[in-house]
Design a protein around this motif. Structure first.
Motif, PDB file in Angstrom:
ATOM      1  N   LEU A 178     -33.947  56.774  12.895  1.00  0.00           N
ATOM      2  CA  LEU A 178     -33.108  55.736  13.496  1.00  0.00           C
ATOM      3  C   LEU A 178     -33.982  54.619  14.060  1.00  0.00           C
ATOM      4  O   LEU A 178     -35.039  54.870  14.643  1.00  0.00           O
ATOM      5  N   GLY A 179     -33.528  53.375  13.901  1.00  0.00           N
ATOM      6  CA  GLY A 179     -34.207  52.249  14.547  1.00  0.00           C
ATOM      7  C   GLY A 179     -34.140  52.377  16.056  1.00  0.00           C
ATOM      8  O   GLY A 179     -33.230  53.008  16.613  1.00  0.00           O
ATOM      9  N   ASP A 180     -35.084  51.752  16.751  1.00  0.00           N
ATOM     10  CA  ASP A 180     -35.142  51.909  18.206  1.00  0.00           C
ATOM     11  C   ASP A 180     -33.939  51.254  18.892  1.00  0.00           C
ATOM     12  O   ASP A 180     -33.508  50.154  18.534  1.00  0.00           O
ATOM     13  N   GLN A 181     -33.437  51.937  19.910  1.00  0.00           N
ATOM     14  CA  GLN A 181     -32.227  51.494  20.590  1.00  0.00           C
ATOM     15  C   GLN A 181     -32.467  50.467  21.695  1.00  0.00           C
ATOM     16  O   GLN A 181     -31.526  49.868  22.226  1.00  0.00           O
ATOM     17  N   LEU A 182     -33.740  50.262  22.059  1.00  0.00           N
ATOM     18  CA  LEU A 182     -34.079  49.323  23.131  1.00  0.00           C
ATOM     19  C   LEU A 182     -35.103  48.287  22.673  1.00  0.00           C
ATOM     20  O   LEU A 182     -35.840  47.726  23.494  1.00  0.00           O
ATOM     21  N   ALA A 183     -35.141  48.015  21.395  1.00  0.00           N
ATOM     22  CA  ALA A 183     -36.231  47.225  20.815  1.00  0.00           C
ATOM     23  C   ALA A 183     -36.414  45.862  21.471  1.00  0.00           C
ATOM     24  O   ALA A 183     -37.540  45.413  21.672  1.00  0.00           O
ATOM     25  N   TYR A 184     -35.330  45.185  21.818  1.00  0.00           N
ATOM     26  CA  TYR A 184     -35.441  43.823  22.325  1.00  0.00           C
ATOM     27  C   TYR A 184     -34.962  43.689  23.769  1.00  0.00           C
ATOM     28  O   TYR A 184     -34.603  42.611  24.207  1.00  0.00           O
TER      29      TYR A 184
END
Length: 306
Positions: A178-184
């Motif tokens: 899964l892509g990161d949930q807090l990336a930005y």
């Protein structure tokens, strides 16, 4: 009445205890302890005859002096010695705090992690700090962070909302990253971006095309509350077990669900393992949750004889 002499004795003792605890938490547990956390997991509907041994490393946070290249080499050697079928890396490879005496650039730590070996390969996802550390990606609001580029340059695939079909002894399973949930999250310091995370759980699981079991890699564990029972096993990091854990309880946990996903084995619609991680975030302190490599053996539950 408490005499002045007795007060001084008690105060001195308390100060000594506090100093020794702080010294342990800063200088011993983060640097000198390394353990293997071993889990035996039997997810529902896991196929009989498929036993999968997974080694997971999370939250390396490479920097001097807390996570040197030599220390990462030790972690690699210990992980390989477990002889897992597959190795997964759960994100946050870059330093997660400012209390360091030197950075370790992504190509340096990636070259050491390239020494990880397993028959079914080494597979990685990114964590929030891997995104936050790359200011150019933060400003743009998109792009591959330096951590991803470094891992892929040494041959380690990085999954962002991707599912791949693997097999052991002729029996298939899916590995979904899964892509990161807090990336930005910190991008507000630069300019607004249209999203905080890069995760897409629905699109990731849509790439699973048959009924083989699914193992989900997700840096932050909170997504487990949305993960359907179609997923057999979720592996996460991020929380570091709170970094301070007393009698099975963590006072501060970076999870909206508190201690539910602070550390260890939890059950929602699927089995969830949350690693205590290896490095430190915010401050270089660990008490009661030493750095660890996670070993998970996934197999079907034994049938109960009637």
């Amino acid at each position: 009445m408490l005499s002045r002499r007795r007060f001084i004795q008690l105060s001195t003792g308390a100060a000594a205890i506090g100093l020794s605890t702080a010294s342990y938490g800063v200088g011993i547990e983060p640097l000198l302890r390394l353990r293997v956390a071993d889990y035996q997991v039997h997810p529902q509907r896991w196929p009989a005859g498929l036993t999968l041994k997974i080694a997971a490393i999370a939250d390396v946070h490479a920097c001097h002096p807390w996570m040197s290249l030599a220390h990462i080499e030790t972690i690699v050697a210990h992980t390989n010695a477990l002889q897992p079928d597959i190795i997964v890396m759960l994100g946050d490879y870059v330093a997660g705090h400012r209390y360091l005496i030197g950075r370790i650039e992504a190509p340096e730590w990636a070259a050491v992690l390239a020494g990880l070996k397993a028959p079914l390969g080494v597979h990685a996802i990114l964590g929030n700090h891997d995104y936050w550390d790359d200011h150019s990606v933060q400003r743009a609001g998109h792009g591959a962070p330096a951590a991803r580029r470094a891992l892929e340059a040494v041959g380690i695939p990085v999954y962002e909302n991707v599912a791949v079909r693997l097999s052991k002894d002729g029996q298939p399973f899916w590995l979904a990253g899964l892509g990161d949930q807090l990336a930005y999250w910190p991008a507000r310091r630069f300019r607004p971006v249209p999203r905080i995370g890069v995760d897409d759980l629905k699109a990731t699981l849509a790439k699973v095309t048959d009924d083989a079991p699914v193992i989900l890699l997700a840096h932050e564990p909170d997504v487990a509350m949305r993960v359907p029972s179609r997923v057999a096993q979720q592996l996460s990091g991020h929380t570091h077990g709170g970094q301070v854990r007393l009698l099975g309880w963590s006072p501060v946990v970076p999870s909206r669900y508190g201690n539910k996903f602070a550390y260890g084995h939890a059950r929602t619609a699927c089995d969830v393992i949350v690693s205590g991680g290896l490095g430190c975030s915010i401050v270089p302190v660990r008490i009661g949750v030493p750095p660890e490599i996670v070993q998970v053996t996934v197999s079907a539950a034994l049938a109960v004889m009637s």
